[in-house]
Scaffold this motif. Structure first.
Motif, mmCIF file in Angstrom:
data_model
loop_
_atom_site.group_PDB
_atom_site.id
_atom_site.type_symbol
_atom_site.label_atom_id
_atom_site.label_comp_id
_atom_site.label_asym_id
_atom_site.label_seq_id
_atom_site.Cartn_x
_atom_site.Cartn_y
_atom_site.Cartn_z
ATOM 1 N N ALA A 296 -25.953 -2.080 -43.148
ATOM 2 C CA ALA A 296 -26.176 -0.486 -42.606
ATOM 3 C C ALA A 296 -26.072 -0.871 -40.890
ATOM 4 N N LEU A 297 -26.470 -1.847 -40.268
ATOM 5 C CA LEU A 297 -26.250 -2.114 -38.893
ATOM 6 C C LEU A 297 -24.677 -1.897 -38.674
ATOM 7 N N ARG A 298 -23.982 -2.892 -39.339
ATOM 8 C CA ARG A 298 -22.398 -2.808 -39.139
ATOM 9 C C ARG A 298 -21.761 -1.157 -39.107
ATOM 10 N N ALA A 303 -19.851 3.531 -36.633
ATOM 11 C CA ALA A 303 -20.091 5.164 -36.432
ATOM 12 C C ALA A 303 -20.280 5.676 -35.105
ATOM 13 N N ALA A 304 -21.117 4.869 -34.533
ATOM 14 C CA ALA A 304 -21.413 5.051 -32.780
ATOM 15 C C ALA A 304 -20.225 4.792 -32.206
ATOM 16 N N ALA A 309 -18.967 -4.733 -31.647
ATOM 17 C CA ALA A 309 -20.273 -5.175 -32.218
ATOM 18 C C ALA A 309 -20.281 -6.020 -33.271
ATOM 19 N N ARG A 310 -21.158 -6.939 -33.356
ATOM 20 C CA ARG A 310 -21.003 -7.957 -34.424
ATOM 21 C C ARG A 310 -22.281 -8.337 -35.123
ATOM 22 N N VAL A 311 -22.355 -8.507 -36.318
ATOM 23 C CA VAL A 311 -23.628 -9.156 -37.036
ATOM 24 C C VAL A 311 -23.155 -10.234 -37.595
ATOM 25 N N ASP A 376 -29.795 4.318 -44.873
ATOM 26 C CA ASP A 376 -29.585 5.501 -44.041
ATOM 27 C C ASP A 376 -30.677 5.432 -42.918
ATOM 28 N N ASP A 377 -31.834 4.956 -43.061
ATOM 29 C CA ASP A 377 -32.840 4.670 -42.000
ATOM 30 C C ASP A 377 -32.437 3.820 -41.012
ATOM 31 N N VAL A 378 -31.517 2.806 -41.405
ATOM 32 C CA VAL A 378 -31.105 1.748 -40.295
ATOM 33 C C VAL A 378 -29.925 2.666 -39.581
#
Length: 395
Positions: A296-298, A303-304, A309-311, A376-378
Motif C-alpha cells: 500500500a505504501l508503494r 498515486a502521489a 520512492a522505494r520500499v 486504504d488507510d495506508v
C-alpha cells in the motif's frame, strides 16, 4: 567562545533535529493511529503497570526472587533452549556481551580468533570495535554488499576463520534474510572450511514466515544462537545465548568475568517471559501484515506522483523494512511530524537518515497497532504525508 559560520550552522541543525525528535516523541504518545506502539517509548508508570498486569500469567509471583541467575532466570533459560531446540541457554544483560562471549568461546575451541562476518553486521557498525578491542577477536569482512553473504563468498574467503557469524535478519541492509536454500548452503560452506556457525538472531523470532520453518529448525543450522528479548518481544532488555551445554557452561564463566553476573534480574526476565507469551505468537501476523502495508505504501507513493520512492525490500522479510525517498532527511522528518500533529496519524514514527545527497530513508515497523490499518488507510496516510512535502498542495 566565538563560533564560526559553519559551527553555527551545525549547531542550528542539531537543535532542529532535537526539536523534531521531541515533537515526534510527543506525537508517538498522542497520535490516534500509528503502525506500531513500542513499549520502550512509554513512561515508567506505563511499563510497570503493563508488567504487573501480565506477569502473573507467565510465572509464579510467590516464587522467591532470583539471586545471581537462579530460579526465574533459570526458568527463562530453559524456555529459550526449548524454543530454539538447543541443549542449553544462558541469560545475558546485553546482546553485545552475549555475542562477544560466544565468539570468544568458539575462538578458544577452534584455535582461530578470526570471525567472518558481514560489513554491516552489528559488531562492525554499532559496537565500537568491541570484538577486537575487548575480546581479542579479529573480524574478517566477507562482503559489504546489501545482502547476506553467499556460499561461494564463504568458500572463496582468502584466509581461514574459526567462526562464521550471520546476522538474521541483516538489519542495516533492510532487515534482509536469505532464502532457506541460500542459508543452508552458506552454513554448509562454513563447515567445509572447518568453521563453526553462530547466528546473531536478535530478531530471529520474526524469521519463521519468510523461511516457512519453525524456530528450532532455523536455529538448528547454527552451532550457537543469540536472541534478544526487547527488539521484537517488547521486554525491558536482556538477551540469551543458546547452544551446546558445554559451550553454555563456559559462557557462564565468561559472563561473570565480563561483569554480567547481575545480582537480581527478575523485572527484566519477567518482561522477557511476557514477551515470549504475548508477542512471539503474534509476530507471524505482524510479518504478513507488513507485506500489506508495504504494498500500500508503494501504491500510495505512485498515486502521489513522487519522483522516486522505494520500499525495501519490496516484499518485507520481517515485520520491519525501509522506506527511501528523494528528499533531505530534515524535509521528510518535518512532513511526518506535521502530519501527526495536524491529523493525529503517525505514518513514519522513526528517525530519517541520510542515504546520499538528496536521499533519505527510515525504518517502518508493523506491530499490534498496525494490524488495525487497512491498505486504504495506508494509501490515505501516504497522500496526506506527500501533501506536506515541499511543492505539494496542502490537503
Amino acid at each position: 567562545m566565538i563560533l564560526g559560520m559553519s559551527d553555527t550552522a551545525d549547531q542550528a541543525e542539531r537543535t532542529d533535529e532535537r526539536t523534531v525528535r521531541e515533537r515526534r516523541a510527543a506525537c508517538y504518545r498522542e497520535a490516534r493511529r500509528s503502525l506500531s506502539r513500542a513499549g520502550f517509548r512509554g513512561t515508567i508508570r506505563e511499563r510497570l503497570t503493563d508488567l504487573v498486569e501480565h506477569a502473573p500469567g507467565v510465572h509464579d509471583l510467590d516464587d522467591r526472587a532470583d539471586i545471581y541467575g537462579d530460579r526465574i532466570v533459570a526458568a527463562l533459560e530453559e524456555r529459550v533452549a526449548g524454543l530454539l531446540g538447543m541443549e542449553a541457554a544462558a541469560f545475558f544483560p546485553t546482546g553485545t556481551m552475549a555475542q562477544q562471549v560466544a565468539l570468544r568461546c568458539w575462538a578458544g575451541r577452534t584455535g582461530n580468533p578470526a570471525v567472518a562476518l558481514h560489513a554491516l553486521a552489528h559488531p562492525e557498525v554499532h559496537e565500537r570495535h568491541a570484538l577486537s578491542q575487548v575480546s581479542g577477536l579479529r573480524p574478517v569482512r566477507v562482503t559489504g554488499a546489501p545482502r547476506l553473504p553467499t556460499a561461494d563468498e564463504i568458500r572463496d574467503l582468502p584466509e581461514p576463520f574459526g567462526t562464521l557469524m550471520l546476522e538474521l535478519p541483516l538489519r542495516d541492509a533492510g532487515y534482509l534474510l536469505p532464502s532457506w536454500e541460500e542459508l543452508t548452503d552458506v552454513t554448509r560452506a562454513a563447515r567445509e572450511r572447518d568453521a563453526v556457525v553462530h547466528f546473531d538472531g536478535a530478531r530471529l523470532w520474526e524469521s519463521t514466515v519468510h523461511f516457512d520453518r519453525p524456530l528450532e529448525e532455523i536455529a538448528g543450522l547454527a552451532d550457537s544462537v543469540y536472541v534478544s528479548f526487547y527488539k521484537s518481544l517488547g521486554g525491558f532488555g536482556g538477551a540469551a545465548l543458546a547452544g551446546p551445554k558445554t559451550l553454555v557452561e563456559e559462557a557462564r564463566t565468561w559472563r561473570h568475568r565480563y561483569g554480567g553476573a547481575v545480582f537480581q534480574q527478575f523485572p527484566t526476565v519477567l518482561s522477557a517471559l511476557v514477551g515470549l507469551e504475548r508477542e512471539l505468537p503474534r509476530l507471524p501476523d505482524y510479518v504478513r501484515h507488513a507485506r500489506v502495508v508495504a504494498a500500500a505504501l508503494r501504491e500510495g507513493f505512485a498515486a502521489a506522483g513522487l519522483p522516486w520512492a522505494r520500499v525495501h525490500p519490496e516484499v518485507p522479510h520481517t515485520h520491519e523494512f525501509q522506506v527511501w525517498l528523494p528528499y533531505e532527511p530534515e524535509v521528510v522528518a518535518e512532513a511526518a511530524v506535521r502530519q501527526a500533529e495536524e491529523t493525529s496519524v503517525l505514518l513514519f514514527g522513526n528517525d530519517w537518515d541520510r542515504g546520499g545527497p538528496g536521499l533519505a530513508f527510515t525504518e517502518v515497523t508493523v506491530s499490534g497497532a498496525g494490524l488495525e490499518w487497512t491498505a486504504d488507510d495506508v494509501r490515505d496516510a501516504v497522500a496526506g504525508f506527500a501533501a506536506r512535502l515541499p511543492g505539494a498542495a496542502r490537503p
